[in-house]
Write a protein that holds these residues in place. Structure first.
Motif, PDB file in Angstrom:
ATOM      1  N   ARG A 274       1.255   3.886   3.021  1.00  0.00           N
ATOM      2  CA  ARG A 274       2.294   2.960   2.601  1.00  0.00           C
ATOM      3  C   ARG A 274       3.480   3.063   3.561  1.00  0.00           C
ATOM      4  O   ARG A 274       4.035   4.138   3.780  1.00  0.00           O
ATOM      5  CB  ARG A 274       2.740   3.266   1.180  1.00  0.00           C
ATOM      6  CG  ARG A 274       3.808   2.347   0.649  1.00  0.00           C
ATOM      7  CD  ARG A 274       3.334   0.897   0.576  1.00  0.00           C
ATOM      8  NE  ARG A 274       2.236   0.715  -0.330  1.00  0.00           N
ATOM      9  CZ  ARG A 274       2.389   0.515  -1.643  1.00  0.00           C
ATOM     10  NH1 ARG A 274       3.580   0.481  -2.187  1.00  0.00           N
ATOM     11  NH2 ARG A 274       1.334   0.354  -2.413  1.00  0.00           N
TER      12      ARG A 274
ATOM     13  N   SER B 120       0.712  -1.476   3.987  1.00  0.00           N
ATOM     14  CA  SER B 120       0.221  -0.167   4.410  1.00  0.00           C
ATOM     15  C   SER B 120      -0.492  -0.304   5.749  1.00  0.00           C
ATOM     16  O   SER B 120      -0.994  -1.375   6.106  1.00  0.00           O
ATOM     17  CB  SER B 120      -0.728   0.434   3.371  1.00  0.00           C
ATOM     18  OG  SER B 120      -1.862  -0.401   3.189  1.00  0.00           O
TER      19      SER B 120
ATOM     20  N   ARG C 269       3.255  10.583  -4.338  1.00  0.00           N
ATOM     21  CA  ARG C 269       4.093  10.043  -3.267  1.00  0.00           C
ATOM     22  C   ARG C 269       5.519  10.558  -3.461  1.00  0.00           C
ATOM     23  O   ARG C 269       6.056  10.509  -4.569  1.00  0.00           O
ATOM     24  CB  ARG C 269       4.092   8.506  -3.302  1.00  0.00           C
ATOM     25  CG  ARG C 269       2.735   7.886  -3.069  1.00  0.00           C
ATOM     26  CD  ARG C 269       2.669   6.433  -3.532  1.00  0.00           C
ATOM     27  NE  ARG C 269       3.679   5.601  -2.916  1.00  0.00           N
ATOM     28  CZ  ARG C 269       3.931   4.345  -3.279  1.00  0.00           C
ATOM     29  NH1 ARG C 269       3.248   3.799  -4.284  1.00  0.00           N
ATOM     30  NH2 ARG C 269       4.859   3.643  -2.670  1.00  0.00           N
TER      31      ARG C 269
ATOM     32  N   SER D 243       3.709   6.607  11.575  1.00  0.00           N
ATOM     33  CA  SER D 243       2.882   7.098  10.479  1.00  0.00           C
ATOM     34  C   SER D 243       1.729   7.911  11.040  1.00  0.00           C
ATOM     35  O   SER D 243       1.267   7.672  12.163  1.00  0.00           O
ATOM     36  CB  SER D 243       2.351   5.939   9.623  1.00  0.00           C
ATOM     37  OG  SER D 243       1.429   5.150  10.348  1.00  0.00           O
TER      38      SER D 243
ATOM     39  N   GLU E  63      -2.853  -4.825   3.786  1.00  0.00           N
ATOM     40  CA  GLU E  63      -3.416  -3.594   4.335  1.00  0.00           C
ATOM     41  C   GLU E  63      -3.821  -3.821   5.786  1.00  0.00           C
ATOM     42  O   GLU E  63      -4.730  -4.604   6.069  1.00  0.00           O
ATOM     43  CB  GLU E  63      -4.596  -3.134   3.480  1.00  0.00           C
ATOM     44  CG  GLU E  63      -4.203  -2.903   2.018  1.00  0.00           C
ATOM     45  CD  GLU E  63      -5.348  -2.417   1.154  1.00  0.00           C
ATOM     46  OE1 GLU E  63      -6.435  -2.149   1.707  1.00  0.00           O
ATOM     47  OE2 GLU E  63      -5.156  -2.307  -0.077  1.00  0.00           O
TER      48      GLU E  63
ATOM     49  N   SER F 251      -1.239  -6.860  -1.847  1.00  0.00           N
ATOM     50  CA  SER F 251      -1.243  -5.636  -1.055  1.00  0.00           C
ATOM     51  C   SER F 251      -1.718  -6.000   0.345  1.00  0.00           C
ATOM     52  O   SER F 251      -2.865  -6.416   0.526  1.00  0.00           O
ATOM     53  CB  SER F 251      -2.173  -4.596  -1.686  1.00  0.00           C
ATOM     54  OG  SER F 251      -2.269  -3.455  -0.873  1.00  0.00           O
TER      55      SER F 251
ATOM     56  N   SER G 239       3.344  -5.208  -1.026  1.00  0.00           N
ATOM     57  CA  SER G 239       3.346  -3.862  -0.460  1.00  0.00           C
ATOM     58  C   SER G 239       2.587  -3.902   0.862  1.00  0.00           C
ATOM     59  O   SER G 239       1.683  -4.724   1.043  1.00  0.00           O
ATOM     60  CB  SER G 239       2.703  -2.861  -1.416  1.00  0.00           C
ATOM     61  OG  SER G 239       1.354  -3.217  -1.673  1.00  0.00           O
TER      62      SER G 239
END
Length: 929
Positions: A188, A183, A524, A405, A232, A230, A181
């Motif tokens: 995200r 972000s 979400r 974003s 980030e 993840s 994932s």
């Protein structure tokens, strides 16, 4: 249950009782001795009580509820001298606990270049709760590489999968990038591409990134949908630095295949507007022109005498221009001593203009009889036996990706209470509005043409061909009449997500440490859609390749006459009115790809945390509820009986709930030793395209079908390991991992498959496998050799190795189970960096290796697609001309590393795809002020 509640209440009461007499707080920040930059993940300890905390990204910390008295504060940071100071804590109120750290031997800790990158990353890795790798930029805002994705390649357990020779997608511990994932500033990121979840990291410029954290184990307060890691990304904040900062860079990029130099430029800044407000941001522009030489093949067959051959070979010449524009802007406000608020926005645009000239040898007419003759590794095809079809086409495609974003929120830390909240919006798009894909000219050479062609399959990577007879006709552009034109009038992928989250924590001071209860929730709402419209035009003998004849830049072989790049689009516009539309094919292709999927996730968690100067324990559970609504088209392809394909809208709904417990232990018996263990459950939801009820057919009669019943990956994960920091600028780490995955997803490929009444050369459908197990370990070694005599005290090295064994079971074409390696999982990866940083010089040689892996799983072992191992060598140099001006140069892919995908067939690796790109040289200057 009542007994458990009474036990918890008693524990809280005990901790609260200890708190009543403890009213003083220490509040401070940790900076480098030069006063330039806040130090994140410095460890601050109250020596007499054994209580410690790590600093945040602004260098700030709070230690609350201390009895009145005088204490010794101790601050540690990798590469820095241990610093202590005495602090007198009052009976109530707060006292200043600011600290400044100097480098080993004195001087500013914030050296530039590789040493700064390494010490910052090691400090944050050492302080992390779980298993984590970190990439940071140095004091002048530079990453080790000019591309953030390429820099990540150097981290333990990390490798980057290339696209057209550029590093784009992150593979963690040898696993599929789709299991990660991504972000930005806690938001995200949805994927701009219609068919995946993963986000290409090269879309976001490294010039606006402050750090990238790759978190390989999860705690309950983190989103539960990751099995790899993840990733980030954090952009710059005004509070990252104590002083104002401005930087401008200018760069040229030269590709040895295209022979062209293209520009890159950036500007970024950080400005304090008073003590409590700041603004930071930047903008970056990068244009790159390069070329790729490619050869592709269908799956191979055998002649009657056992000689292997391919019925379809394609020689492809790519010319690509990519333009990246990125911008970021953030506002930070220190609303009080305990609360900071922020607004952060990011915008990125990626334009990809691709020309592809292709020569295709279609030998399908020989399917029943096989080649005309064979001689060792050479197979011959003679038009006297069957027709030989040769196609020459051009793809002219321009697509634009955008990612944007925005997030606003605040963080409150009183020392005893913590409350964080944020609300965010992110949207990614990919769009085409005029793409010719392809404009194809073809010629059928029959028995009267006298054409004969030999294919030599003895090459290491790809076959070569020679025209034995009929060469004049084969190389005459006028022999090739218009066979097909496909015009994409709209390819529109939209993916957006709204999210809100909040976390509340209460810390209780106790003897020997702190006990924290924390709870939170997150919602979400995601919508992804794809709309595709195209027009297909019929054959016409009024136009030939001679009308759009261009020149090739292909280096592997003479691919014969090719179409003109930009001029073919001009020819199409001038003659479109004279072309006839194939209404059936246009309607079919326009209806099959469309889909929309919504994915709503509601999550909540509860965790407990214990922190002391030696032990940290985090345990809890997270619950995530997922709901999908899926829309697509059921299309019946029956051109013999229908004027237009039958299109029926279909709708599916589903929901499921996952409980995700976890337990993380961090034990540090000595200041230079950290041991970790974690057990947690996670999931990875399917690609939204894969669960959409859709079905597509491409120009090569290859179909792909969605599966609304596809289940998510669900995994139990275990991580354990230790870090040993054996000197002030050195560390070694070992981490083992195990993953047991239920319902892992693979794309199964079937050959000559009939679906909805039509037969396709190839049909691909995502399916759930049974169970997969992944086991492996990663080791890393980092050291700056400052103990050596000059000039060798500038040497440093970073070495890491990862082993991954990822296996699962699938059903073959006969219904029997067979063991496979999971797609995109490489067994061995390693990275080596040798560097030298001293005075004005910063040099680096970096090598990255990734094992071969299974790319796609077929309906039998011979139908599996593999990608061979990859090793790439990069060199870089930086030179400090003045305190404010630095020159740099990078040589990327020095060894011209190639891409080779193959099929194991007839005792050898048989070509499916081969690419080579050449190397790229970048050079420029960066000015700070």
């Amino acid at each position: 249950m009542k007994s458990s509640l009474r036990l918890l209440a008693g524990l809280l009461a005990t901790c609260s009782g200890a708190t009543i007499a403890q009213a003083g707080d220490i509040v401070g920040n940790v900076y480098d001795a030069g006063g330039t930059r806040a130090l994140q993940s410095a460890t601050v300890r109250v020596v007499e009580l054994g209580r410690e905390v790590e600093t945040g990204r602004d260098g700030g910390y709070v230690i609350a509820d201390l009895p009145a008295g005088t204490y010794t504060l101790e601050a540690r940071y990798v590469g820095a001298e241990i610093t202590t100071r005495s602090v007198a804590v009052p009976a109530s109120g707060r006292v200043d606990g600011n600290l400044t750290l100097s480098a080993i031997g004195g001087g500013d800790i914030l050296v530039t270049g590789l040493a700064a990158n390494m010490t910052s990353a090691l400090s944050r890795q050492k302080a992390a709760d779980g298993v984590e790798s970190v990439l940071t930029r140095d004091a002048i805002g530079q990453f080790p590489d000019q591309n953030a994705a390429e820099s990540l390649r150097r981290l333990p357990g990390i490798n980057i999968l290339n696209d057209q020779g550029e590093g784009r997608f992150v593979s963690v511990r040898g696993l599929d990038p789709n299991l990660n994932s991504t972000s930005v500033n806690g938001v995200r990121l949805p994927s701009p591409e219609s068919d995946v979840r993963q986000v290409a990291l090269d879309v976001i410029s490294s010039d606006i990134i402050e750090s990238i954290e790759v978190k390989k184990s999860l705690t309950p307060d983190m989103d539960g949908d990751t099995i790899g890691a993840s990733v980030e990304i954090n952009t710059t904040s005004a509070f990252d630095r104590k002083k104002d900062y401005y930087a401008v860079s200018a760069e040229g990029s030269w590709n040895d295949y295209s022979g062209k130099t293209t520009p890159k430029g950036s500007f970024d800044f950080s400005k304090r507007l008073g003590d409590d407000f700041g603004v930071a941001g930047g903008i970056s522009y990068y244009k790159r022109k390069f070329e790729t030489d490619n050869v592709e093949s269908d799956f191979w067959k055998q002649a009657d005498d056992g000689a292997p051959y391919s019925e379809s070979l394609e020689y492809r010449d790519y010319d690509v221009e990519r333009t990246r524009i990125s911008g970021a802007l953030s506002f930070d406000w220190r609303a009080s001593d305990t609360t900071t608020a922020y607004v952060r926005g990011n915008w990125s645009q990626f334009d990809d203009h691709e020309y592809r000239r292709r020569t295709t040898f279609d030998l399908s007419a020989f399917e029943d009889d096989g080649p005309s003759a064979t001689d060792g590794s050479t197979v011959s095809f003679d038009s006297a036996d069957n027709d030989i079809t040769i196609e020459r086409d051009l793809k002219d495609r321009f697509e634009r990706q955008r990612i944007r974003s925005v997030v606003l929120g605040s963080k409150t830390d009183t020392g005893t209470w913590k409350f964080d909240w944020s609300a965010s919006y992110a949207k990614s798009t990919e769009k085409e509005t005029f793409s010719l894909d392809p404009v194809r000219f073809a010629a059928d050479f029959d028995d009267e043409s006298g054409v004969a062609i030999d294919f030599d399959n003895s090459g290491r990577y790809y076959p070569t061909y020679s025209v034995i007879s009929g060469a004049d006709a084969v190389n005459d552009a006028a022999s090739y009449t218009l066979n097909r034109v496909e015009l994409t009038t709209l390819s529109d992928s939209q993916d957006e997500e709204w999210a809100v989250k909040a976390d509340l924590a209460r810390t209780f001071a106790a003897d020997g440490g702190d006990f924290t209860i924390q709870a939170g929730g997150k919602a979400r709402w995601r919508d992804k859609s794809y709309d595709f419209n195209m027009t297909r035009y019929k054959k016409s003998k009024d136009f030939t390749l001679a009308d759009v004849l261009g020149s090739q830049t292909y280096r592997l072989i003479d691919m014969g006459p090719v179409a003109l790049k930009g001029g073919t689009a001009d020819w199409f516009r001038a003659n479109e009115a004279d072309l006839s539309i194939n209404d059936y094919a246009s309607a079919l292709d326009s209806a099959t790809s469309d889909y929309s999927v919504s994915e709503d996730i509601l999550a909540g968690y509860l965790l407990a945390r214990w922190d002391s100067d030696t032990m940290r324990v985090i345990g809890g559970v997270r619950i995530e509820r997922t709901r999908n609504e899926m829309d697509g088209n059921l299309v019946v392809d029956d051109e013999d009986n229908l004027d237009l394909p039958s299109v029926t809208p279909v709708h599916f709904e589903r929901s499921y709930t996952d409980w995700l417990p976890s337990l993380t232990l961090r034990y540090s018996p000595q200041r230079n030793v950290v041991a970790r263990a974690a057990v947690y459950k996670s999931l990875m939801r399917p690609n939204l395209k894969d669960i959409a009820p859709r079905f597509t057919v491409n120009e090569d009669n290859e179909a792909e079908v969605g599966n609304p019943y596809l289940k998510p990956y669900r995994a139990w994960n275990a991580d354990f390991g230790f870090d040993y920091y054996f000197s002030d600028n050195a560390g070694v780490s070992f981490n083992g991992f195990y993953k047991s995955i239920d319902d892992y997803i693979i794309k199964t490929v079937y050959s000559d498959f009939t679906f909805n009444g039509a037969t396709y050369d190839q049909l691909t459908i995502p399916t759930n496998g049974d169970k997969a197990e992944i086991v492996g370990f990663e080791v890393s070694y980092n050291q700056a050799f400052t103990m050596l005599p000059a000039p060798f005290d500038g040497l440093l090295t970073q070495v890491n190795y990862t082993y991954t064994d990822a296996r699962g079971t699938v059903q073959d074409e006969d219904g029997f189970a067979r063991k496979i390696s999971l797609p995109a999982s490489a067994r061995n990866t390693f990275n080596v960096v040798l560097g030298y940083t001293k005075g004005p010089i910063d040099l680096r040689a970096a090598g990255s290796y990734r094992d071969g892996y299974v790319d796609e799983v077929g309906d039998n072992p011979e139908g599996d697609r593999y990608v061979q191992q990859h090793f790439q060598l990069d060199l870089s140099a930086k030179y400090k001309l003045t305190d404010n001006v630095r020159l740099f140069a990078d040589w990327v892919n020095v060894n011209n590393a190639k891409y080779f995908a193959y099929q194991n067939f007839a005792g050898a690796r048989r070509l499916l795809q081969y690419e080579e790109y050449g190397s790229t040289v970048k050079f420029g200057a960066r000015v700070t002020f």
